[in-house]
Design a protein around this motif. Structure first.
Motif, PDB file in Angstrom:
ATOM      1  N   SER A   1     -55.260  73.888 -37.922  1.00 44.26           N
ATOM      2  CA  SER A   1     -55.473  74.441 -36.589  1.00 44.26           C
ATOM      3  C   SER A   1     -56.850  75.084 -36.463  1.00 44.26           C
ATOM      4  O   SER A   1     -57.272  75.865 -37.318  1.00 44.26           O
ATOM      5  N   ASN A   2     -57.546  74.733 -35.360  1.00 46.72           N
ATOM      6  CA  ASN A   2     -58.859  75.325 -35.116  1.00 46.72           C
ATOM      7  C   ASN A   2     -58.827  76.348 -33.978  1.00 46.72           C
ATOM      8  O   ASN A   2     -59.862  76.817 -33.526  1.00 46.72           O
TER       9      ASN A   2
ATOM     10  N   LEU B   1     -53.848  80.188 -34.193  1.00 44.77           N
ATOM     11  CA  LEU B   1     -54.777  80.787 -35.148  1.00 44.77           C
ATOM     12  C   LEU B   1     -55.808  79.763 -35.613  1.00 44.77           C
ATOM     13  O   LEU B   1     -55.461  78.628 -35.942  1.00 44.77           O
ATOM     14  N   ASP B   2     -57.062  80.136 -35.651  1.00 48.25           N
ATOM     15  CA  ASP B   2     -58.103  79.318 -36.258  1.00 48.25           C
ATOM     16  C   ASP B   2     -58.029  79.579 -37.762  1.00 48.25           C
ATOM     17  O   ASP B   2     -58.512  80.598 -38.262  1.00 48.25           O
ATOM     18  N   VAL B   3     -57.385  78.687 -38.471  1.00 51.11           N
ATOM     19  CA  VAL B   3     -57.061  78.891 -39.884  1.00 51.11           C
ATOM     20  C   VAL B   3     -58.314  79.043 -40.735  1.00 51.11           C
ATOM     21  O   VAL B   3     -58.395  79.932 -41.592  1.00 51.11           O
TER      22      VAL B   3
ATOM     23  N   LYS C   1     -62.867  84.948 -43.058  1.00 47.13           N
ATOM     24  CA  LYS C   1     -62.910  86.403 -42.870  1.00 47.13           C
ATOM     25  C   LYS C   1     -62.152  87.131 -43.971  1.00 47.13           C
ATOM     26  O   LYS C   1     -62.627  88.116 -44.529  1.00 47.13           O
ATOM     27  N   ARG C   2     -60.967  86.646 -44.245  1.00 42.91           N
ATOM     28  CA  ARG C   2     -60.086  87.332 -45.186  1.00 42.91           C
ATOM     29  C   ARG C   2     -60.601  87.292 -46.618  1.00 42.91           C
ATOM     30  O   ARG C   2     -60.482  88.259 -47.360  1.00 42.91           O
TER      31      ARG C   2
ATOM     32  N   TYR D   1     -65.654  72.189 -43.809  1.00 38.23           N
ATOM     33  CA  TYR D   1     -64.492  71.353 -43.505  1.00 38.23           C
ATOM     34  C   TYR D   1     -64.937  70.053 -42.851  1.00 38.23           C
ATOM     35  O   TYR D   1     -65.602  70.064 -41.810  1.00 38.23           O
ATOM     36  N   THR D   2     -64.585  68.931 -43.476  1.00 41.84           N
ATOM     37  CA  THR D   2     -64.944  67.613 -42.973  1.00 41.84           C
ATOM     38  C   THR D   2     -63.679  66.799 -42.781  1.00 41.84           C
ATOM     39  O   THR D   2     -62.763  66.876 -43.602  1.00 41.84           O
TER      40      THR D   2
END
Length: 126
Positions: A42-43, A49-51, A57-58, A65-66
């Protein structure tokens, strides 16, 4: 076979922060290259959520990511270019082909301390 691949990939994604540790700050402390089917992560476009953004961030790790459209495209990139990926997510028949050709690295389970908490039935293919 599909279950085993899924478990291994989930292990890599979930435990990667334990392998590549980072701390908060303005620059990334690590970097990972992921090659996956299109639209599998998911973006945030549809309000979810933008995974990748959340992961970055976390854990303070930059995710490159390609996407690929077919297993053949993935295979062509892996065998005919200088591209290098930390995690790839192919279909089961392509995993077998890549393994037979020596194009996959073995997982070092010493780098995955939480592996011991996974139920045995998910550690083997059925």
């Amino acid at each position: 076979m599909k279950k085993k691949i899924c478990v291994i990939l989930c292990l890599l994604i979930v435990t990667l922060p334990l392998v590549i540790t980072g701390c908060s700050g303005s620059t990334y402390e690590g970097e990972i290259n992921v090659y996956n089917w299109g639209e599998y992560i998911s973006n945030g476009d549809d309000g979810t959520l933008d995974v990748i953004e959340e992961f970055e961030k976390r854990y303070n790790i930059k995710v490159n990511y390609t996407n690929f459209e077919t297993n053949e495209e993935l295979y062509n990139i892996l065998t005919n270019s200088n591209s290098s990926y930390d995690i790839i997510i192919p279909s089961d028949y392509m995993v077998s082909k890549l393994r037979e050709e020596g194009l996959l690295e073995k997982i070092d389970y010493n780098n995955i301390p939480n592996y011991k908490y996974i139920m045995d039935r998910y550690k083997t293919s059925s």
